[in-house]
Design a protein around this motif. Sequence first.
Motif, PDB file in Angstrom:
ATOM      1  N   GLY A 145       6.188  -2.286 -12.606  1.00 36.23           N
ATOM      2  CA  GLY A 145       6.786  -0.840 -12.248  1.00 36.23           C
ATOM      3  C   GLY A 145       6.621  -0.406 -11.215  1.00 36.23           C
ATOM      4  N   LEU A 146       6.183  -1.357 -10.216  1.00 40.52           N
ATOM      5  CA  LEU A 146       6.118  -0.946  -8.514  1.00 40.52           C
ATOM      6  C   LEU A 146       7.561  -0.914  -8.145  1.00 40.52           C
ATOM      7  N   ARG A 147       7.804   0.223  -7.464  1.00 42.68           N
ATOM      8  CA  ARG A 147       9.134   0.317  -6.741  1.00 42.68           C
ATOM      9  C   ARG A 147       9.223   1.212  -5.392  1.00 42.68           C
ATOM     10  N   THR A 148       9.858   0.663  -4.486  1.00 44.90           N
ATOM     11  CA  THR A 148      10.004   1.322  -3.358  1.00 44.90           C
ATOM     12  C   THR A 148      11.342   2.202  -3.706  1.00 44.90           C
ATOM     13  N   PRO A 149      11.637   3.450  -2.851  1.00 42.92           N
ATOM     14  CA  PRO A 149      12.458   4.378  -3.086  1.00 42.92           C
ATOM     15  C   PRO A 149      14.045   3.642  -3.476  1.00 42.92           C
ATOM     16  N   ASP A 150      14.255   2.557  -2.764  1.00 43.70           N
ATOM     17  CA  ASP A 150      15.750   2.461  -3.054  1.00 43.70           C
ATOM     18  C   ASP A 150      16.113   1.794  -4.360  1.00 43.70           C
ATOM     19  N   ILE A 151      15.020   1.216  -4.940  1.00 41.56           N
ATOM     20  CA  ILE A 151      14.925   0.726  -6.531  1.00 41.56           C
ATOM     21  C   ILE A 151      14.433   1.505  -7.536  1.00 41.56           C
ATOM     22  N   MET A 152      13.912   2.624  -7.086  1.00 37.78           N
ATOM     23  CA  MET A 152      13.421   3.575  -7.966  1.00 37.78           C
ATOM     24  C   MET A 152      13.996   4.030  -9.473  1.00 37.78           C
ATOM     25  N   SER A 153      13.429   4.159 -10.421  1.00 35.49           N
ATOM     26  CA  SER A 153      14.055   4.511 -11.588  1.00 35.49           C
ATOM     27  C   SER A 153      13.141   5.151 -12.309  1.00 35.49           C
ATOM     28  N   ASP A 154      13.432   6.008 -13.555  1.00 42.11           N
ATOM     29  CA  ASP A 154      12.594   6.872 -14.232  1.00 42.11           C
ATOM     30  C   ASP A 154      11.479   5.866 -14.753  1.00 42.11           C
ATOM     31  N   SER A 155      10.263   6.673 -14.892  1.00 47.27           N
ATOM     32  CA  SER A 155       9.227   5.948 -15.370  1.00 47.27           C
ATOM     33  C   SER A 155       8.362   5.047 -14.601  1.00 47.27           C
ATOM     34  N   MET A 156       8.983   4.675 -13.470  1.00 45.85           N
ATOM     35  CA  MET A 156       8.403   3.620 -12.406  1.00 45.85           C
ATOM     36  C   MET A 156       7.360   4.238 -11.694  1.00 45.85           C
ATOM     37  N   THR A 157       6.659   3.303 -10.866  1.00 50.64           N
ATOM     38  CA  THR A 157       5.601   3.809  -9.732  1.00 50.64           C
ATOM     39  C   THR A 157       6.183   3.574  -8.499  1.00 50.64           C
ATOM     40  N   MET A 158       6.434   4.737  -7.827  1.00 50.89           N
ATOM     41  CA  MET A 158       6.945   4.654  -6.400  1.00 50.89           C
ATOM     42  C   MET A 158       5.970   4.421  -5.402  1.00 50.89           C
ATOM     43  N   VAL A 159       5.947   3.229  -4.716  1.00 51.26           N
ATOM     44  CA  VAL A 159       5.092   2.871  -3.828  1.00 51.26           C
ATOM     45  C   VAL A 159       5.607   2.559  -2.281  1.00 51.26           C
ATOM     46  N   THR A 160       4.863   2.266  -1.324  1.00 49.42           N
ATOM     47  CA  THR A 160       5.046   1.927  -0.017  1.00 49.42           C
ATOM     48  C   THR A 160       5.525   0.560   0.224  1.00 49.42           C
ATOM     49  N   THR A 161       6.119   0.440   1.456  1.00 47.63           N
ATOM     50  CA  THR A 161       6.524  -0.959   1.872  1.00 47.63           C
ATOM     51  C   THR A 161       5.188  -1.920   1.943  1.00 47.63           C
ATOM     52  N   ARG A 162       4.148  -1.109   2.350  1.00 46.93           N
ATOM     53  CA  ARG A 162       2.841  -1.906   2.589  1.00 46.93           C
ATOM     54  C   ARG A 162       2.347  -2.624   0.927  1.00 46.93           C
ATOM     55  N   GLU A 163       2.228  -1.320   0.036  1.00 48.36           N
ATOM     56  CA  GLU A 163       1.798  -1.442  -1.057  1.00 48.36           C
ATOM     57  C   GLU A 163       2.441  -2.380  -1.806  1.00 48.36           C
ATOM     58  N   ILE A 164       3.722  -2.469  -1.886  1.00 52.11           N
ATOM     59  CA  ILE A 164       4.684  -3.582  -2.539  1.00 52.11           C
ATOM     60  C   ILE A 164       4.216  -5.094  -2.187  1.00 52.11           C
ATOM     61  N   GLY A 165       4.061  -5.085  -0.823  1.00 50.20           N
ATOM     62  CA  GLY A 165       4.040  -6.301   0.111  1.00 50.20           C
ATOM     63  C   GLY A 165       2.423  -6.698  -0.306  1.00 50.20           C
ATOM     64  N   ASP A 166       1.546  -5.829  -0.619  1.00 45.36           N
ATOM     65  CA  ASP A 166       0.099  -6.157  -0.846  1.00 45.36           C
ATOM     66  C   ASP A 166       0.264  -6.630  -2.169  1.00 45.36           C
ATOM     67  N   ALA A 167       0.831  -6.122  -3.076  1.00 54.15           N
ATOM     68  CA  ALA A 167       0.999  -6.527  -4.608  1.00 54.15           C
ATOM     69  C   ALA A 167       1.518  -7.945  -4.796  1.00 54.15           C
ATOM     70  N   VAL A 168       2.465  -8.124  -4.024  1.00 52.79           N
ATOM     71  CA  VAL A 168       3.090  -9.664  -3.969  1.00 52.79           C
ATOM     72  C   VAL A 168       1.995 -10.538  -3.448  1.00 52.79           C
ATOM     73  N   THR A 169       1.420 -10.226  -2.426  1.00 51.78           N
ATOM     74  CA  THR A 169       0.426 -10.985  -2.053  1.00 51.78           C
ATOM     75  C   THR A 169      -0.754 -11.384  -2.669  1.00 51.78           C
ATOM     76  N   ALA A 170      -1.055 -10.526  -3.564  1.00 52.56           N
ATOM     77  CA  ALA A 170      -2.152 -10.439  -4.332  1.00 52.56           C
ATOM     78  C   ALA A 170      -1.841 -11.438  -5.545  1.00 52.56           C
ATOM     79  N   ARG A 171      -0.635 -11.468  -5.963  1.00 57.76           N
ATOM     80  CA  ARG A 171      -0.338 -12.203  -7.389  1.00 57.76           C
ATOM     81  C   ARG A 171       0.114 -13.728  -6.760  1.00 57.76           C
ATOM     82  N   ILE A 172       0.042 -13.955  -5.455  1.00 57.90           N
ATOM     83  CA  ILE A 172       0.110 -15.415  -4.889  1.00 57.90           C
ATOM     84  C   ILE A 172      -1.349 -16.031  -5.154  1.00 57.90           C
TER      85      ILE A 172
END
Length: 357
Positions: free
Chosen positions: A330-357
Amino acid sequence: MTSAILVLPGDNIGPEIIDEAVKVLRAVIVKFGLDVEIKFADLGGAAFDKAGEPCPSDTMALAHQSRAILLGAVGGPKWDGLERELRPEQGLLKLRSQLGLFANLRPAIMYPQLCTTSSLKPEIVSGLDILIIRELVGGIYFGEPRGIRVLENGEREGFNTYKYSESEIRRIGRVAFEAALIRGRRLCSVDKSNVLEATALWRETITELASEYPAVELAHMYVDNAAMQLIKEPKQFDVVVTGNMFGDILSDAAAMLTGSIGMLPSASLDKNGRGLYEPCHGSAPDIVGTQKANPLATILSVAMMMRYSFHRTDIADTIELAVNEVLDNGLRTPDIMSDSMTMVTTREIGDAVTARI
Ligand code: NAD
């Protein structure tokens, strides 16, 4: 060619999205024990500010020595007043032409988590995964003679030349068959062979080439029908190959099936597999410094780099899976945001992808 990767952050949001993509790149280098070196250089407005030109010779030299290049984006209002040859976009054009990047690969992937962002019905686009391969340095955009001439009656006439040689067709055809082999093994070649001789030769040459790739199922489609089918039933396509002009139009149409500019990666390859990897969007000066930029197109460009320049499907799959998981969470930057999702920053979404690697 060495195994160096050249990173060109570029302008405006370029450095912000590149920071996140480089985090992911470093993470896969460590996880998979890749023997590659990352180098950085300037391109575009950033290069003009430091060196007085948008593609300095040291950047070009490093590009020639690299196996792959990762670009953020270039350009912005700050440099719009410069004379044409000094503008940031000219630096990118120079890089593309001097590296001989003739094959443009643009995937259009509809992540099921984002299917409400498309203007088409979710059932038409959910699960969509098309790769459009466009010939980038030939066809009517470059054919000679071209120009505007004055006819005997004084009227002006514009003219261009649509031509492709057999070797040009075979070169892009091979890229398409090879790509199909590592995907769904279906290739659709798009032409207008009922009207244009140049594309009749295209169809004949692609058909001949198919005998070298018995594992790939080849189909042909006229471009007008391809445009209709992309909107009507886009999931019928796996890999599409076509010439420069048809590819220009169809790749933009296919990209927009997915509805979100921040999710679209691209690759441009030379004959040896060296590639320039970049998001399809520009430098988004309107959101620079706000941490609103979506870095996923650039991160997915790293996945394409692994697949096409390093032939590491496993690493590409790992990155794409990590992106999928982040969207699932449910992590989303504003361009792909929709209802009930969590808005995050550029850095936060990058960190989340990196953590899953
Ligand atoms: P753009 O793609 O930069 O922006 C269009 C819209 O999409 C803007 O509202 C922007 O905020 C948004 N957007 C773009 N990328 C986004 C992202 N990752 N996350 C969230 N939103 C995003 O197009 P533009 O405004 O026409 O061009 C701006 C500058 O970029 C111009 O100087 C143009 O020449 C340049 N440009 C560069 C490239 C490239 O480097 N390959 C491509 C296109 C445009």
